[in-house]
Design an enzyme around this catalytic site. Structure first.
Site, PDB file in Angstrom:
ATOM      1  N   HIS A 115      38.109  -6.857  -9.556  1.00  0.00           N
ATOM      2  CA  HIS A 115      38.658  -6.586 -11.011  1.00  0.00           C
ATOM      3  C   HIS A 115      37.885  -7.192 -11.950  1.00  0.00           C
ATOM      4  O   HIS A 115      37.407  -7.829 -12.260  1.00  0.00           O
ATOM      5  CB  HIS A 115      39.782  -5.661 -10.597  1.00  0.00           C
ATOM      6  CG  HIS A 115      40.091  -5.205  -9.281  1.00  0.00           C
ATOM      7  ND1 HIS A 115      39.701  -4.476  -9.386  1.00  0.00           N
ATOM      8  CD2 HIS A 115      40.460  -6.229  -8.029  1.00  0.00           C
ATOM      9  CE1 HIS A 115      40.149  -3.636  -8.264  1.00  0.00           C
ATOM     10  NE2 HIS A 115      40.740  -4.916  -7.376  1.00  0.00           N
ATOM     11  N   GLU A 129      46.421  -9.375  -9.650  1.00  0.00           N
ATOM     12  CA  GLU A 129      45.222  -9.041  -8.275  1.00  0.00           C
ATOM     13  C   GLU A 129      43.471  -9.891  -9.124  1.00  0.00           C
ATOM     14  O   GLU A 129      43.188 -10.416  -8.809  1.00  0.00           O
ATOM     15  CB  GLU A 129      44.704  -8.447  -7.106  1.00  0.00           C
ATOM     16  CG  GLU A 129      43.682  -8.517  -6.995  1.00  0.00           C
ATOM     17  CD  GLU A 129      42.648  -6.917  -5.860  1.00  0.00           C
ATOM     18  OE1 GLU A 129      43.195  -5.963  -6.155  1.00  0.00           O
ATOM     19  OE2 GLU A 129      42.121  -7.137  -5.302  1.00  0.00           O
ATOM     20  N   HIS A 182      38.402 -10.560  -3.267  1.00  0.00           N
ATOM     21  CA  HIS A 182      39.836  -9.510  -3.718  1.00  0.00           C
ATOM     22  C   HIS A 182      41.189  -9.782  -2.809  1.00  0.00           C
ATOM     23  O   HIS A 182      41.184 -10.798  -1.614  1.00  0.00           O
ATOM     24  CB  HIS A 182      39.695  -8.433  -2.789  1.00  0.00           C
ATOM     25  CG  HIS A 182      38.875  -7.223  -3.723  1.00  0.00           C
ATOM     26  ND1 HIS A 182      38.749  -6.680  -4.810  1.00  0.00           N
ATOM     27  CD2 HIS A 182      37.178  -7.673  -3.850  1.00  0.00           C
ATOM     28  CE1 HIS A 182      37.692  -6.047  -4.784  1.00  0.00           C
ATOM     29  NE2 HIS A 182      36.658  -6.605  -4.775  1.00  0.00           N
ATOM     30  N   GLU A 245      40.263 -10.021   1.810  1.00  0.00           N
ATOM     31  CA  GLU A 245      41.282  -9.317   1.148  1.00  0.00           C
ATOM     32  C   GLU A 245      41.560 -10.904   1.870  1.00  0.00           C
ATOM     33  O   GLU A 245      42.462 -10.609   2.922  1.00  0.00           O
ATOM     34  CB  GLU A 245      41.748  -7.466   2.213  1.00  0.00           C
ATOM     35  CG  GLU A 245      40.541  -6.917   1.320  1.00  0.00           C
ATOM     36  CD  GLU A 245      40.715  -6.327  -0.214  1.00  0.00           C
ATOM     37  OE1 GLU A 245      42.038  -6.578  -0.861  1.00  0.00           O
ATOM     38  OE2 GLU A 245      40.617  -5.175  -0.569  1.00  0.00           O
TER      39      GLU A 245
HETATM   40 ZN    ZN Z   1      40.822  -5.509  -4.862  1.00  0.00          ZN
END
Ligand code: ZN
Length: 286
Positions: A115, A129, A182, A245
């Site tokens: 992102h 995030e 992430h 993640e």
């Molecule tokens: Zn993400």
């Protein structure tokens, strides 16, 4: 598809002139220009997505392509032919946008902080995030450099390269591995660490296993295991790739943890240790 690009004459290449962001992420359109055909056309992330990940192709001369009349149908045919070339064009065009490789002589590691800019990623419990992803990536870069690796980041500030651009940076970097950083978001009873890899890649799976093992060891969150997927960035880079993640921002406890710089350092330590463990497990390239 590969044969189609021979329609280009010697020296012909398609130059990506600019990217046009759409409101809906992660779609970008690339304005490309063909000097031979003297026309511009646009390609989208979605169109580029159909490409096999491939090394930058060499353009070979083909006599049959010369002397073709100029016209719209050529543009259409060329747009299809150009898809492979556009990957090369994107690499060239964004060459100045990726961060330069760090000094050092070790293998290259490409780290992709997920992102950025208007694309915040998950926004939960007071955490964006994009910010924690970038911070973890910068920490992992420092740790990997200390281990003697060279590191290329797909972004090192609050920008948002498209997914195609991120893959182009990775594919042009000479990196041995690609790690996307992430953090997750789900209903608030879910917590823990997950690592994804391209489901058809044995090396990618091994990288994901090492990353998952080392990150879980370092941050001591529940181990949700590794998963095969067709996530864009792991499916479209040409080296073994994994997408971490780290924790769930939707979980108040994990969100509180990720706000702590010491915890983010531990995530980064896990990433660096996982990358190192993987690279030491495979023979070094010639
Ligand atoms: Zn993400």
């Amino acid at each position: 598809m590969v044969g189609d690009r021979l329609a280009f004459a010697r020296g012909e290449s398609v130059v990506v002139e600019r990217a046009v962001p759409n409101a809906e992420r992660p779609q970008f359109r690339y304005v490309t220009y063909s000097p031979r055909l003297n026309l511009r056309f646009q390609l989208s992330d979605a169109e580029i997505r159909r490409l096999e990940p491939a090394p930058v192709p060499a353009v070979r001369p083909v006599g049959a392509a010369r002397g073709l009349p100029k016209g719209f149908w050529i543009a259409v045919a060329s747009a299809a032919s150009a898809l492979v070339l556009v990957t090369a064009g994107v690499v060239a065009w964004i060459a100045t946008r990726g961060t330069p490789g760090s000094p050092g002589t070790g293998e290259v590691v490409c780290i992709d902080p997920g992102h950025g800019a208007r694309d915040t990623g998950a926004l939960e419990n007071g955490v964006a995030e994009k910010d924690v992803n970038l911070d973890i990536a910068l920490r992992a870069r420092r740790l990997l450099e200390e281990k003697g690796y060279r590191v290329v980041l797909t972004r090192d500030s609050d920008t948002n390269p498209s997914l195609a651009e991120r893959c182009a940076i990775a594919n042009g970097s000479g990196a041995s591995v690609f790690v996307s950083i992430h953090n997750n978001a789900r209903p608030p009873d879910v917590r823990g660490t997950t690592t994804y890899h391209f489901r058809d890649s044995t090396d990618g799976r091994l990288l994901a296993v090492y990353l998952q093992q080392e990150v879980v060891r370092s941050i001591e969150r529940p181990d949700r295991g590794t998963r095969g997927s067709r996530l864009y960035v792991v499916a479209n880079v040409s080296m073994p790739a994994a997408l971490l993640e780290a924790v769930f921002l939707t979980d108040p406890d994990e969100a509180a943890l990720i706000k702590d710089p010491d915890f983010r350092e531990r995530v980064a330590e896990g990433v660096a240790a996982g990358v190192e463990a993987y690279l030491k497990s495979v023979p070094e390239p010639e």
